[in-house]
Write a protein that holds these residues in place. Structure first.
Motif, short mmCIF file in Angstrom:
data_model
loop_
_atom_site.label_atom_id
_atom_site.label_comp_id
_atom_site.label_asym_id
_atom_site.label_seq_id
_atom_site.Cartn_x
_atom_site.Cartn_y
_atom_site.Cartn_z
N THR A 5 59.03 0.07 7.82
CA THR A 5 59.39 -1.12 7.92
C THR A 5 58.66 -2.28 7.16
O THR A 5 58.02 -1.86 6.41
CB THR A 5 58.93 -1.80 9.40
N ALA A 6 59.19 -3.37 6.93
CA ALA A 6 58.36 -4.29 6.06
C ALA A 6 56.83 -4.58 6.39
O ALA A 6 56.13 -4.59 5.45
CB ALA A 6 59.18 -5.93 5.93
N SER A 7 56.54 -4.51 7.88
CA SER A 7 55.18 -4.78 8.05
C SER A 7 54.26 -3.75 7.55
O SER A 7 53.42 -3.54 6.91
CB SER A 7 54.98 -4.93 9.67
N ALA A 8 54.83 -2.34 7.72
CA ALA A 8 54.37 -1.17 7.57
C ALA A 8 54.22 -0.95 5.82
O ALA A 8 53.00 -0.37 5.48
CB ALA A 8 54.88 0.08 8.03
N THR A 9 55.11 -1.41 5.12
CA THR A 9 55.05 -1.33 3.63
C THR A 9 54.17 -2.44 3.43
O THR A 9 53.24 -2.03 2.35
CB THR A 9 56.45 -2.02 3.16
N MET A 10 53.79 -3.57 3.83
CA MET A 10 52.79 -4.62 3.44
C MET A 10 51.50 -3.89 3.87
O MET A 10 50.38 -4.04 2.99
CB MET A 10 52.99 -5.88 4.35
N ALA A 11 51.37 -3.31 5.08
CA ALA A 11 49.95 -2.64 5.44
C ALA A 11 49.63 -1.41 4.42
O ALA A 11 48.43 -1.26 3.96
CB ALA A 11 50.10 -2.07 6.70
N ALA A 12 50.65 -0.86 3.72
CA ALA A 12 50.39 0.38 2.84
C ALA A 12 50.22 -0.11 1.50
O ALA A 12 49.10 0.12 0.91
CB ALA A 12 51.46 1.39 2.84
N THR B 264 58.30 1.27 18.21
CA THR B 264 58.67 1.29 16.73
C THR B 264 57.67 0.58 15.75
O THR B 264 57.48 1.27 14.70
CB THR B 264 59.79 -0.03 16.57
N ILE B 265 56.80 -0.21 16.10
CA ILE B 265 55.86 -0.76 15.49
C ILE B 265 54.52 0.45 15.21
O ILE B 265 54.10 0.50 14.06
CB ILE B 265 55.02 -2.17 16.03
N VAL B 266 54.28 0.75 16.26
CA VAL B 266 53.29 2.12 16.26
C VAL B 266 53.80 3.32 15.29
O VAL B 266 53.12 3.77 14.28
CB VAL B 266 52.86 2.79 17.60
N ALA B 267 54.99 3.49 15.40
CA ALA B 267 55.69 4.27 14.37
C ALA B 267 55.36 4.10 13.02
O ALA B 267 55.38 4.97 12.10
CB ALA B 267 57.04 4.86 14.83
N ALA B 268 55.90 3.05 12.72
CA ALA B 268 55.93 2.19 11.39
C ALA B 268 54.39 2.25 10.68
O ALA B 268 54.30 2.67 9.71
CB ALA B 268 56.41 0.92 11.31
N PHE B 269 53.55 1.87 11.68
CA PHE B 269 52.08 1.66 11.12
C PHE B 269 51.75 3.30 10.94
O PHE B 269 50.62 3.63 10.23
CB PHE B 269 51.44 0.88 11.73
N THR B 270 52.08 4.02 11.90
CA THR B 270 51.56 5.48 11.69
C THR B 270 52.10 6.14 10.09
O THR B 270 51.17 6.75 9.68
CB THR B 270 52.06 6.55 12.87
N ALA B 271 53.39 5.86 9.92
CA ALA B 271 53.97 6.13 8.76
C ALA B 271 52.95 5.71 7.45
O ALA B 271 52.85 6.28 6.56
CB ALA B 271 55.48 5.76 8.41
N SER B 272 52.94 4.28 7.71
CA SER B 272 51.92 3.60 6.58
C SER B 272 50.55 4.25 6.45
O SER B 272 50.02 4.61 5.52
CB SER B 272 51.84 2.08 6.77
N ASN B 273 49.89 4.47 7.59
CA ASN B 273 48.52 5.35 7.68
C ASN B 273 48.57 6.79 6.90
O ASN B 273 47.66 7.10 6.17
CB ASN B 273 48.33 5.43 8.86
N VAL B 274 49.94 7.51 7.33
CA VAL B 274 49.98 8.65 6.46
C VAL B 274 49.96 8.41 5.00
O VAL B 274 49.42 9.45 4.36
CB VAL B 274 51.16 9.31 7.09
N LEU B 275 50.69 7.76 4.49
CA LEU B 275 50.83 7.41 3.04
C LEU B 275 49.44 7.03 2.60
O LEU B 275 49.17 7.28 1.37
CB LEU B 275 51.74 6.17 2.78
N GLY B 276 48.70 6.06 3.41
CA GLY B 276 47.30 5.85 2.99
C GLY B 276 46.43 7.11 2.87
O GLY B 276 45.71 7.27 1.83
#
Length: 316
Positions: free
Chosen positions: A228-235, A178-190
């Motif tokens: 996720t909130a974490s991925a949002t903050m990363a992005a 779940t975390i990897v998928a969320a951060f992958t999505a944030s990296n895609v946005l980046g």
């Protein structure tokens, strides 16, 4: 709740609406991601967010408690059966050790804030708030206390430890995916340039503080719907904090407000994972919770974040 006569739709709504509340308190993973970003690090010290975020979390908790009182009155809910109630004296007698979990929080706070910190600083010639990192010591002390309280339940042999790790691994696997998928999505946005584009847009918005707080809040809430909130903050977390600081909002207050905005992740239809988990437990169509979640949680928590950013709900 269902045993008390609460409808399945309302039960799922309340559970999903409270799912993101942990983001609004120290020391969530989302908080570490935000304060660890290069942008936020340049605006404030990591420890500066601890007390403001704790107070922001209490405001969010107060809203939820008030909402629950309203929902109980509105739906004319009755008390749970007497046999299901645990007297407070019995509860404290059997579970008093749980209250000790506040000690790892209170000790570092007392040593770095208030009269004791001032006396120690004068005696040792050290600035206690800089000598003792809350970000480091509160989690360390918390882990140490939990291990001490649960020492009787810990394995005594290496094979037993190995079994615990083996039994726990599948659960961590699900969380990890779940975390990897969320951060992958944030990296895609980046990679698509969202942070840079958002920065450019906000830099050209010449708005008063109240309007900027609303704009940033809406942007964070919208982005937190698929992430996720974490991925949002990363992005975009650092960009959001910088935008609020740019209109005169103190950095710790801005960071706390941004985390409050991101805490709507669990109550954001249609893709918040807690919605479907809660609906599955309550055995109800998830779509029936969408409008109540927006009405009772997403929009009001957005409002709480805006009021915090503007200082109308003080946290500093």
């Amino acid at each position: 709740m269902k045993r008390s006569g609460v409808s399945p739709e309302l039960s799922a709504t309340v559970v999903a609406g409270c799912a993101g509340m942990g983001v609004t308190f120290p020391f969530s993973a989302t908080m570490f991601i935000l304060v660890g970003s290069a942008t936020v690090t340049g605006l404030m010290e990591p420890d500066e967010i601890v007390l403001p975020l704790a107070l922001a979390g209490l405001w969010c908790l107060a809203y939820r408690l008030g909402l629950n009182f309203y929902l109980v009155r509105k739906n004319r809910l009755q008390p749970i059966a007497a046999e299901d109630r645990l007297p407070i004296r019995t509860s404290l007698r059997t579970g008093w050790q749980s209250l000790l979990l506040f000690i790892p929080i209170l000790i570092p706070l007392a040593l770095t804030r208030g009269p004791l910190a001032a006396e120690l600083s004068a005696y040792t010639d050290l600035v206690m708030s800089k000598a003792i990192s809350l970000i480091t010591w509160i989690p360390v002390l918390m882990i140490a206390l939990v291990l001490f309280l649960g020492r009787r339940h810990l394995p005594r042999q290496a094979s037993a430890w190995w079994k615990i790790l083996g039994d726990s691994a599948p659960q961590f696997g699900v969380i990890g995916v779940t975390i990897v998928a969320a951060f992958t999505a944030s990296n895609v946005l980046g990679d698509l340039g969202l942070p840079a584009q958002l920065t450019a847009v906000l830099e050209h918005v010449h708005a008063p503080a109240w309007l900027m707080a609303i704009i940033v809040g809406v942007v964070i809430v919208v982005i937190a719907i698929p992430l996720t909130a974490s991925a949002t903050m990363a992005a975009v977390g650092g960009v959001a904090v910088a935008a609020l600081v740019g209109v005169g909002i103190p950095a710790p207050v801005a960071a706390a407000a941004v985390l409050v905005f991101a805490s709507t992740e669990g109550a954001s239809p249609p893709s918040g994972a807690p919605i479907y988990v809660a609906a599955g437990i309550a055995q109800v169509d998830p779509s029936k919770t969408f409008l109540p979640l927006l009405k009772y949680y997403c929009i009001p928590i957005l409002g709480v974040g805006v009021l915090i950013a503007l200082g109308l709900l003080p946290i500093a």
